[in-house]
Scaffold this motif. Structure first.
Motif, PDB file in Angstrom:
ATOM      1  N   MET A   1       0.805  -1.184   0.000  1.00  0.00           N
ATOM      2  CA  MET A   1       0.000   0.000   0.000  1.00  0.00           C
ATOM      3  C   MET A   1       0.853   1.255   0.000  1.00  0.00           C
ATOM      4  O   MET A   1       0.557   2.230  -0.688  1.00  0.00           O
ATOM      5  CB  MET A   1      -0.919  -0.025   1.218  1.00  0.00           C
ATOM      6  N   PHE A   2       1.932   1.266   0.782  1.00  0.00           N
ATOM      7  CA  PHE A   2       2.779   2.442   0.866  1.00  0.00           C
ATOM      8  C   PHE A   2       3.984   2.382  -0.057  1.00  0.00           C
ATOM      9  O   PHE A   2       4.856   3.230   0.026  1.00  0.00           O
ATOM     10  CB  PHE A   2       3.249   2.629   2.313  1.00  0.00           C
ATOM     11  N   ARG A   3       4.046   1.385  -0.902  1.00  0.00           N
ATOM     12  CA  ARG A   3       5.167   1.291  -1.841  1.00  0.00           C
ATOM     13  C   ARG A   3       4.851   2.112  -3.082  1.00  0.00           C
ATOM     14  O   ARG A   3       3.726   2.106  -3.561  1.00  0.00           O
ATOM     15  CB  ARG A   3       5.408  -0.169  -2.230  1.00  0.00           C
ATOM     16  N   PRO A   4       5.856   2.820  -3.586  1.00  0.00           N
ATOM     17  CA  PRO A   4       5.584   3.637  -4.782  1.00  0.00           C
ATOM     18  C   PRO A   4       5.361   2.754  -5.999  1.00  0.00           C
ATOM     19  O   PRO A   4       5.971   1.701  -6.152  1.00  0.00           O
ATOM     20  CB  PRO A   4       6.849   4.476  -4.938  1.00  0.00           C
ATOM     21  N   LYS A   5       4.479   3.202  -6.854  1.00  0.00           N
ATOM     22  CA  LYS A   5       4.217   2.466  -8.080  1.00  0.00           C
ATOM     23  C   LYS A   5       5.051   3.102  -9.184  1.00  0.00           C
ATOM     24  O   LYS A   5       4.869   4.269  -9.522  1.00  0.00           O
ATOM     25  CB  LYS A   5       2.735   2.524  -8.433  1.00  0.00           C
ATOM     26  N   LEU A   6       5.970   2.356  -9.704  1.00  0.00           N
ATOM     27  CA  LEU A   6       6.833   2.842 -10.756  1.00  0.00           C
ATOM     28  C   LEU A   6       6.191   2.562 -12.106  1.00  0.00           C
ATOM     29  O   LEU A   6       5.663   1.476 -12.319  1.00  0.00           O
ATOM     30  CB  LEU A   6       8.205   2.181 -10.681  1.00  0.00           C
ATOM     31  N   PRO A   7       6.254   3.510 -12.997  1.00  0.00           N
ATOM     32  CA  PRO A   7       5.672   3.244 -14.307  1.00  0.00           C
ATOM     33  C   PRO A   7       6.509   2.223 -15.072  1.00  0.00           C
ATOM     34  O   PRO A   7       7.726   2.170 -14.955  1.00  0.00           O
ATOM     35  CB  PRO A   7       5.703   4.609 -15.001  1.00  0.00           C
ATOM     36  N   VAL A   8       5.846   1.402 -15.813  1.00  0.00           N
ATOM     37  CA  VAL A   8       6.523   0.374 -16.596  1.00  0.00           C
ATOM     38  C   VAL A   8       6.801   0.949 -17.973  1.00  0.00           C
ATOM     39  O   VAL A   8       5.891   1.420 -18.666  1.00  0.00           O
ATOM     40  CB  VAL A   8       5.644  -0.890 -16.707  1.00  0.00           C
ATOM     41  N   MET A   9       8.058   0.957 -18.358  1.00  0.00           N
ATOM     42  CA  MET A   9       8.444   1.485 -19.661  1.00  0.00           C
ATOM     43  C   MET A   9       8.371   0.366 -20.688  1.00  0.00           C
ATOM     44  O   MET A   9       9.045  -0.663 -20.543  1.00  0.00           O
ATOM     45  CB  MET A   9       9.874   2.043 -19.612  1.00  0.00           C
ATOM     46  N   PRO A  10       7.576   0.526 -21.718  1.00  0.00           N
ATOM     47  CA  PRO A  10       7.519  -0.523 -22.746  1.00  0.00           C
ATOM     48  C   PRO A  10       8.823  -0.542 -23.539  1.00  0.00           C
ATOM     49  O   PRO A  10       9.490   0.470 -23.713  1.00  0.00           O
ATOM     50  CB  PRO A  10       6.337  -0.097 -23.612  1.00  0.00           C
ATOM     51  N   GLN A  11       9.167  -1.721 -24.002  1.00  0.00           N
ATOM     52  CA  GLN A  11      10.384  -1.864 -24.793  1.00  0.00           C
ATOM     53  C   GLN A  11      10.162  -1.285 -26.178  1.00  0.00           C
ATOM     54  O   GLN A  11       9.093  -1.455 -26.767  1.00  0.00           O
ATOM     55  CB  GLN A  11      10.766  -3.354 -24.905  1.00  0.00           C
ATOM     56  N   PRO A  12      11.152  -0.559 -26.699  1.00  0.00           N
ATOM     57  CA  PRO A  12      10.975   0.023 -28.031  1.00  0.00           C
ATOM     58  C   PRO A  12      10.902  -1.064 -29.099  1.00  0.00           C
ATOM     59  O   PRO A  12      11.557  -2.100 -29.011  1.00  0.00           O
ATOM     60  CB  PRO A  12      12.217   0.889 -28.218  1.00  0.00           C
ATOM     61  N   THR A  13      10.063  -0.821 -30.067  1.00  0.00           N
ATOM     62  CA  THR A  13       9.935  -1.763 -31.169  1.00  0.00           C
ATOM     63  C   THR A  13      10.361  -1.075 -32.445  1.00  0.00           C
ATOM     64  O   THR A  13      10.210   0.139 -32.593  1.00  0.00           O
ATOM     65  CB  THR A  13       8.485  -2.227 -31.321  1.00  0.00           C
ATOM     66  N   GLY A  14      10.881  -1.813 -33.348  1.00  0.00           N
ATOM     67  CA  GLY A  14      11.266  -1.254 -34.640  1.00  0.00           C
ATOM     68  C   GLY A  14      12.607  -0.550 -34.557  1.00  0.00           C
ATOM     69  O   GLY A  14      13.417  -0.736 -33.658  1.00  0.00           O
ATOM     70  N   LEU A  15      12.852   0.309 -35.515  1.00  0.00           N
ATOM     71  CA  LEU A  15      14.110   1.030 -35.635  1.00  0.00           C
ATOM     72  C   LEU A  15      14.128   2.186 -34.654  1.00  0.00           C
ATOM     73  O   LEU A  15      13.237   3.038 -34.660  1.00  0.00           O
ATOM     74  CB  LEU A  15      14.261   1.540 -37.075  1.00  0.00           C
ATOM     75  N   VAL A  16      15.146   2.224 -33.787  1.00  0.00           N
ATOM     76  CA  VAL A  16      15.216   3.243 -32.747  1.00  0.00           C
ATOM     77  C   VAL A  16      16.008   4.446 -33.222  1.00  0.00           C
ATOM     78  O   VAL A  16      15.643   5.577 -32.978  1.00  0.00           O
ATOM     79  CB  VAL A  16      15.825   2.658 -31.461  1.00  0.00           C
ATOM     80  N   THR A  17      17.119   4.225 -33.885  1.00  0.00           N
ATOM     81  CA  THR A  17      17.965   5.334 -34.320  1.00  0.00           C
ATOM     82  C   THR A  17      17.585   5.736 -35.734  1.00  0.00           C
ATOM     83  O   THR A  17      17.102   4.935 -36.528  1.00  0.00           O
ATOM     84  CB  THR A  17      19.451   4.930 -34.300  1.00  0.00           C
ATOM     85  N   SER A  18      17.813   6.997 -36.024  1.00  0.00           N
ATOM     86  CA  SER A  18      17.500   7.472 -37.368  1.00  0.00           C
ATOM     87  C   SER A  18      18.601   7.015 -38.323  1.00  0.00           C
ATOM     88  O   SER A  18      19.752   6.858 -37.928  1.00  0.00           O
ATOM     89  CB  SER A  18      17.395   8.996 -37.374  1.00  0.00           C
ATOM     90  N   PRO A  19      18.269   6.786 -39.571  1.00  0.00           N
ATOM     91  CA  PRO A  19      19.296   6.335 -40.509  1.00  0.00           C
ATOM     92  C   PRO A  19      20.334   7.429 -40.718  1.00  0.00           C
ATOM     93  O   PRO A  19      20.036   8.620 -40.717  1.00  0.00           O
ATOM     94  CB  PRO A  19      18.512   6.053 -41.792  1.00  0.00           C
ATOM     95  N   ALA A  20      21.587   6.993 -40.887  1.00  0.00           N
ATOM     96  CA  ALA A  20      22.684   7.946 -41.052  1.00  0.00           C
ATOM     97  C   ALA A  20      22.595   8.597 -42.424  1.00  0.00           C
ATOM     98  O   ALA A  20      22.303   7.949 -43.431  1.00  0.00           O
ATOM     99  CB  ALA A  20      24.021   7.230 -40.895  1.00  0.00           C
TER     100      ALA A  20
END
Length: 107
Positions: free
Chosen positions: A1-20
């Motif tokens: 009850m008194f524990r903080p609820k941390l948001p769950v970060m979804p894992q990135p899908t697809g291409l993360v970095t922009s093409p060079a």
């Protein structure tokens, strides 16, 4: 009850970095511009409406300005008066307290 609820970060899908992108070097070539005969430019046309001051509007502006100056002056003078009255009352209180303390020491 008194524990903080941390948001769950979804894992990135697809291409993360922009093409060079490849940047190709460019050469700087300096050349002499051809002489151009000066051409008289037409006067720019303003898109803002022109303000026409009539004698009635000038009197209204003067009256409004006078009213603003009088109101601001009245407010400033009243604030100065309030500060002066407060300072005088604090000075009177200080004198009364000082006289009470000094009368106790004489007894």
């Amino acid at each position: 009850m008194f524990r903080p609820k941390l948001p769950v970060m979804p894992q990135p899908t697809g291409l993360v970095t922009s093409p060079a992108r490849v940047v190709e070097p460019t050469a700087v070539i300096q050349h002499q511009p051809a002489p151009v005969a000066p051409v008289a430019a037409p006067a720019p046309v303003s898109s803002r409406p022109t303000v026409q001051l009539t004698p009635g509007s000038v009197l209204a502006l003067i009256g409004g300005g006078t009213a603003v100056v009088l109101v601001v002056g009245t407010v400033l003078v009243s604030m100065l008066l309030a500060v002066a009255v407060t300072a005088a009352s604090v000075a009177v209180c200080a004198l009364v307290i000082r006289s009470l303390i000094s009368s106790q020491h004489r007894r």
